[in-house]
Design a protein around this motif. Sequence first.
Motif, mmCIF file in Angstrom:
data_model
loop_
_atom_site.group_PDB
_atom_site.id
_atom_site.type_symbol
_atom_site.label_atom_id
_atom_site.label_comp_id
_atom_site.label_asym_id
_atom_site.label_seq_id
_atom_site.Cartn_x
_atom_site.Cartn_y
_atom_site.Cartn_z
ATOM 1 N N CYS A 198 0.726 -1.245 0.058
ATOM 2 C CA CYS A 198 -0.008 -0.100 -0.041
ATOM 3 C C CYS A 198 1.023 1.261 0.205
ATOM 4 C CB CYS A 198 -1.049 0.053 1.348
ATOM 5 S SG CYS A 198 0.008 0.226 2.868
ATOM 6 N N VAL A 199 0.129 2.365 -0.460
ATOM 7 C CA VAL A 199 0.847 3.897 -0.073
ATOM 8 C C VAL A 199 -0.042 4.426 0.991
ATOM 9 C CG1 VAL A 199 0.820 5.830 -1.134
ATOM 10 C CG2 VAL A 199 1.068 3.868 -2.489
ATOM 11 N N LEU A 200 0.679 4.947 2.213
ATOM 12 C CA LEU A 200 0.231 5.627 3.351
ATOM 13 C C LEU A 200 0.636 7.099 3.226
ATOM 14 C CD1 LEU A 200 -1.038 4.921 5.905
ATOM 15 C CD2 LEU A 200 1.276 4.896 6.938
ATOM 16 N N ASP A 201 -0.378 8.024 3.319
ATOM 17 C CA ASP A 201 -0.286 9.238 3.230
ATOM 18 C C ASP A 201 -0.644 9.726 4.787
ATOM 19 O OD1 ASP A 201 0.514 9.651 0.514
ATOM 20 O OD2 ASP A 201 -1.812 9.593 0.267
ATOM 21 N N ASP A 226 -4.354 8.539 5.307
ATOM 22 C CA ASP A 226 -5.133 7.933 4.278
ATOM 23 C C ASP A 226 -4.234 6.840 3.594
ATOM 24 O OD1 ASP A 226 -7.510 7.629 2.419
ATOM 25 O OD2 ASP A 226 -6.711 9.103 0.978
ATOM 26 N N ALA A 227 -4.786 5.723 3.184
ATOM 27 C CA ALA A 227 -4.294 4.680 2.534
ATOM 28 C C ALA A 227 -4.907 4.080 1.235
ATOM 29 C CB ALA A 227 -4.131 3.535 3.530
ATOM 30 N N SER A 255 -5.033 -1.798 7.919
ATOM 31 C CA SER A 255 -4.421 -3.050 7.504
ATOM 32 C C SER A 255 -3.020 -2.387 6.621
ATOM 33 C CB SER A 255 -5.272 -3.574 6.152
ATOM 34 O OG SER A 255 -6.442 -4.155 6.749
ATOM 35 N N CYS A 256 -3.084 -1.114 6.088
ATOM 36 C CA CYS A 256 -2.014 -0.679 5.538
ATOM 37 C C CYS A 256 -0.759 -0.553 6.610
ATOM 38 C CB CYS A 256 -2.213 0.594 4.781
ATOM 39 S SG CYS A 256 -0.919 1.244 3.766
ATOM 40 N N VAL A 257 -1.362 0.400 7.587
ATOM 41 C CA VAL A 257 -0.238 0.456 8.740
ATOM 42 C C VAL A 257 0.436 -1.015 9.234
ATOM 43 C CG1 VAL A 257 -0.014 1.152 11.154
ATOM 44 C CG2 VAL A 257 -1.311 2.590 9.529
ATOM 45 N N ALA A 258 -0.517 -1.842 9.323
ATOM 46 C CA ALA A 258 -0.021 -3.377 9.693
ATOM 47 C C ALA A 258 0.963 -3.908 8.791
ATOM 48 C CB ALA A 258 -1.405 -4.264 9.959
#
Length: 121
Positions: free
Chosen positions: A77-80, A97-98, A110-113
């Motif tokens: 993912c891309v995490l902003d 935002d992801a 889920s992206c952070v994980a």
Amino acid sequence: MRLLAPLALSLAMAGCASTPATPRPGRAPFVPIPTGTAGLQGVMGRNSGQLTALLGQPVADVREGAARKLQFRSGTCVLDTYLYPRNGGEPVVTYLDARQPDGSPIDRASCVAAFSIRRGG
């Protein structure tokens, strides 16, 4: 003439007749979109140094006035992350935002994980 009056009256009455109402399709049930921070505690409230230690080097660092956006990418993912000063202090993450690399939506937690797994945490 006598025949025209009843005919005209019946035509006028026919125009007033109602047609049966067609049923409208039911509206889809409301599904709330989670906007809370469940699963995001490790990122929310962090400053830029803490984010870099947690997520690695950002691929983008954009500043606009007192606000700052740090963008992180993984294979998943891309995490902003959006950092704003609180009470005149150092800017911290107040929103994130992801999305998947192709732009498709992904759950923010889920992206952070995914970053945590990538870094072995």
